[in-house]
Design a protein around this motif. Structure first.
Motif, short mmCIF file in Angstrom:
data_model
loop_
_atom_site.label_atom_id
_atom_site.label_comp_id
_atom_site.label_asym_id
_atom_site.label_seq_id
_atom_site.Cartn_x
_atom_site.Cartn_y
_atom_site.Cartn_z
N ARG A 46 0.84 -1.21 0.00
CA ARG A 46 0.00 0.00 0.00
C ARG A 46 0.87 1.26 0.00
O ARG A 46 1.85 1.33 0.75
CB ARG A 46 -0.90 -0.02 1.25
N PHE A 290 -11.62 -2.54 5.34
CA PHE A 290 -11.02 -2.21 4.04
C PHE A 290 -9.52 -1.95 4.19
O PHE A 290 -8.94 -1.11 3.52
CB PHE A 290 -11.71 -0.97 3.48
N CYS A 291 -8.90 -2.71 5.09
CA CYS A 291 -7.48 -2.46 5.39
C CYS A 291 -6.58 -2.71 4.18
O CYS A 291 -5.51 -2.12 4.07
CB CYS A 291 -7.03 -3.36 6.55
N CYS A 294 -5.74 0.43 2.47
CA CYS A 294 -5.59 1.60 3.35
C CYS A 294 -4.24 2.29 3.15
O CYS A 294 -3.19 1.73 3.47
CB CYS A 294 -5.73 1.17 4.81
N ARG A 296 -3.75 5.33 4.53
CA ARG A 296 -3.85 6.44 5.49
C ARG A 296 -2.95 6.22 6.69
O ARG A 296 -2.77 5.08 7.14
CB ARG A 296 -5.30 6.55 6.00
N ARG A 298 -1.73 8.62 10.49
CA ARG A 298 -2.19 9.70 11.33
C ARG A 298 -1.06 10.35 12.10
O ARG A 298 -0.19 9.65 12.62
CB ARG A 298 -3.23 9.17 12.31
N CYS A 308 -1.95 3.12 11.89
CA CYS A 308 -3.29 2.54 11.87
C CYS A 308 -4.09 3.09 13.04
O CYS A 308 -3.51 3.40 14.08
CB CYS A 308 -3.16 1.01 12.00
N LEU A 309 -5.40 3.20 12.83
CA LEU A 309 -6.27 3.72 13.90
C LEU A 309 -6.21 2.82 15.13
O LEU A 309 -6.40 3.25 16.24
CB LEU A 309 -7.70 3.80 13.36
N TYR A 310 -5.92 1.55 14.91
CA TYR A 310 -5.85 0.59 16.01
C TYR A 310 -4.44 0.39 16.55
O TYR A 310 -4.23 -0.39 17.47
CB TYR A 310 -6.39 -0.78 15.55
N ARG A 341 5.48 -1.43 7.48
CA ARG A 341 4.08 -1.42 7.95
C ARG A 341 3.32 -2.63 7.43
O ARG A 341 3.34 -2.92 6.26
CB ARG A 341 3.39 -0.14 7.47
N ASP A 343 0.13 -3.15 9.19
CA ASP A 343 -1.10 -2.96 9.97
C ASP A 343 -2.36 -3.29 9.18
O ASP A 343 -2.48 -2.92 8.01
CB ASP A 343 -1.21 -1.50 10.44
N ARG A 344 -3.28 -3.93 9.86
CA ARG A 344 -4.64 -4.15 9.32
C ARG A 344 -5.56 -4.36 10.52
O ARG A 344 -6.20 -5.37 10.68
CB ARG A 344 -4.69 -5.29 8.33
N GLY A 345 -5.56 -3.33 11.35
CA GLY A 345 -6.20 -3.39 12.67
C GLY A 345 -7.64 -3.86 12.64
O GLY A 345 -8.03 -4.76 13.38
N ALA A 346 -8.45 -3.29 11.75
CA ALA A 346 -9.89 -3.63 11.75
C ALA A 346 -10.09 -5.08 11.35
O ALA A 346 -10.94 -5.78 11.91
CB ALA A 346 -10.64 -2.69 10.82
S1 SF4 Z 1 -7.94 -0.35 10.69
FE1 SF4 Z 1 -5.93 0.46 10.28
S2 SF4 Z 1 -5.21 -0.55 8.43
FE2 SF4 Z 1 -7.42 -0.89 8.59
S3 SF4 Z 1 -8.35 0.71 7.40
FE3 SF4 Z 1 -8.28 1.46 9.51
S4 SF4 Z 1 -6.35 2.55 9.69
FE4 SF4 Z 1 -6.24 1.33 7.82
#
Ligand code: SF4
Length: 377
Positions: A46, A290-291, A294, A296, A298, A308-310, A341, A343-346
């Protein structure tokens, strides 16, 4: 995990010379990735496409799904990045491929003169989108200034059309100010205003159709957001989540079959169109994450970079910046961190057997960076 650790492991099996060579190649590829954004991909391929910048962790509302607690530990004001520092970092992120910056909070308009930051970012010339997510309470007095400064898009969070429910949900009696802010954004010329609505079962899910209609009436586009178990959502439980399929089914019961629309780049919302042309979106982070696309990351108001948000840990960018690190050094740091990276928190949360609030209140107090209002949702 630093690059050195990864390559150290590889080096053990190779002769010293081979190890050094390995190191040089890695360094060169990181440097070229840092200066060739098309090369900069994370471990899942990504790109580093969008940066969400929280300009303050403070907020003038206490939304139940984000700040339900009585007490919060705030970031120190002296630690907050200045607008010039944010613009400097944004410029280095642009080197790395970032073309969209979204200003968030807490509530970004609580910080003074945000239009000044917008002007600095707009002057960059490589950021094709400078957006803002706000709760709308202070928007009426700043919409025009923000527009003139170069802001391209506005998203207003609005979870109910009922003032008494707004009071219950946010602990503030400011519903009329939000509606005033939405009108002012329209008058200032912001097109396709986005309305973000977090749908919580038993709280506001009975307003899905009304809010959709409200969005249509102001020429805006509503995005219904599944209630997420991110840091700070200490009241989250799975049964309060209204899944994407249920939101869609309710809309189709009233409006008939909806037409799926092609994805809007890597934007998180899945978009749909009603027969009358009204468009809306659903952000289904809980039931349909939708990781995989992603791009994005922050930046908190005090310069911590989260992938990642998580994410439970981040990278400090304020330190190197204030210690006078060169542009190249910071670019290399971004490339090192981003290329590692994964990350795929969700997705991982969805795979978890048991699911409750992500972070305990004790840990949130220990590190306010774990709070969603500190990393800007
Ligand atoms: S949970 Fe993390 S990796 Fe998944 S879409 Fe949200 S910010 Fe991106």
């Amino acid at each position: 995990m630093s690059t050195k650790t990864v390559f150290g492991a590889a080096r053990r099996g190779l002769t010293k010379r081979a190890g050094d060579l390995y190191h040089q190649i890695a360094k060169r590829s990181l440097m070229s990735a840092a200066t060739h954004p098309e090369l900069l991909r994370d471990a899942l391929g990504r790109p580093l496409g969008q940066l969400r910048v929280s300009v303050t962790d403070r907020c003038n509302l206490r939304c139940r799904y984000c700040m339900p607690e009585e007490e919060y530990h705030w970031l120190r004001r002296s630690d907050l990045l200045t607008y010039e520092e944010i613009a400097q970092l944004a410029d280095i992120f642009a080197d790395a491929g970032v073309s969209k910056v979204r200003l968030t909070g807490g509530e970004p308009l609580l910080r003074h003169d945000v239009h000044r930051l917008v002007r600095l970012l707009a002057a960059n010339g490589r950021l094709r989108e400078i957006a803002l997510t706000t709760n709308g309470v202070l928007l009426a007095q700043s919409a025009q200034l923000l527009r003139e400064a170069g802001l391209t898009r506005v998203t207003v969070s609005l979870d109910t059309l009922r003032p008494e429910r707004f009071l219950a949900l946010t602990r503030q009696n400011l519903h009329d100010r939000v509606l005033e802010g939405i009108r002012a954004a329209g008058a200032a010329g912001f097109e396709r205003l986005k309305i973000d609505t977090v749908v919580i079962g038993g709280l506001n899910d009975d307003e899905i159709l009304e809010i959709l209609e409200f969005g249509r009436s102001i020429g805006g586009e509503v995005r219904f957001i599944e209630y997420m178990d991110v840091g700070g959502a200490t009241l989250w439980t799975p049964d309060q989540v209204i899944p994407r399929d249920e939101i869609l089914a309710r809309i189709e019961r009233r409006h008939g079959a909806v037409e799926p629309l092609p994805p809007d780049g890597t934007a998180p919302a899945e978009r749909f169109r009603l027969r009358d042309g009204t468009c809306f979106g659903i952000i289904a982070s809980v039931t349909s994450p939708f990781c995989r696309t992603c791009d994005r990351s922050r930046l908190t108001a005090d310069g911590m970079w989260y992938l990642c948000l998580y994410a439970l840990a981040g990278t400090d960018l304020r330190g190197p910046l204030r210690r006078g690190a060169s542009r190249e050094e910071i670019a290399k740091l971004l490339a090192e961190v981003w290329t590692a990276r994964s990350d795929r928190g969700a997705e991982q949360r969805r795979e978890a057997r048991t699911r409750g609030p992500l972070v305990t209140i004790e840990n949130l107090r220990r590190d306010p960076h774990l709070e969603m209002h500190t990393r800007g949702g």
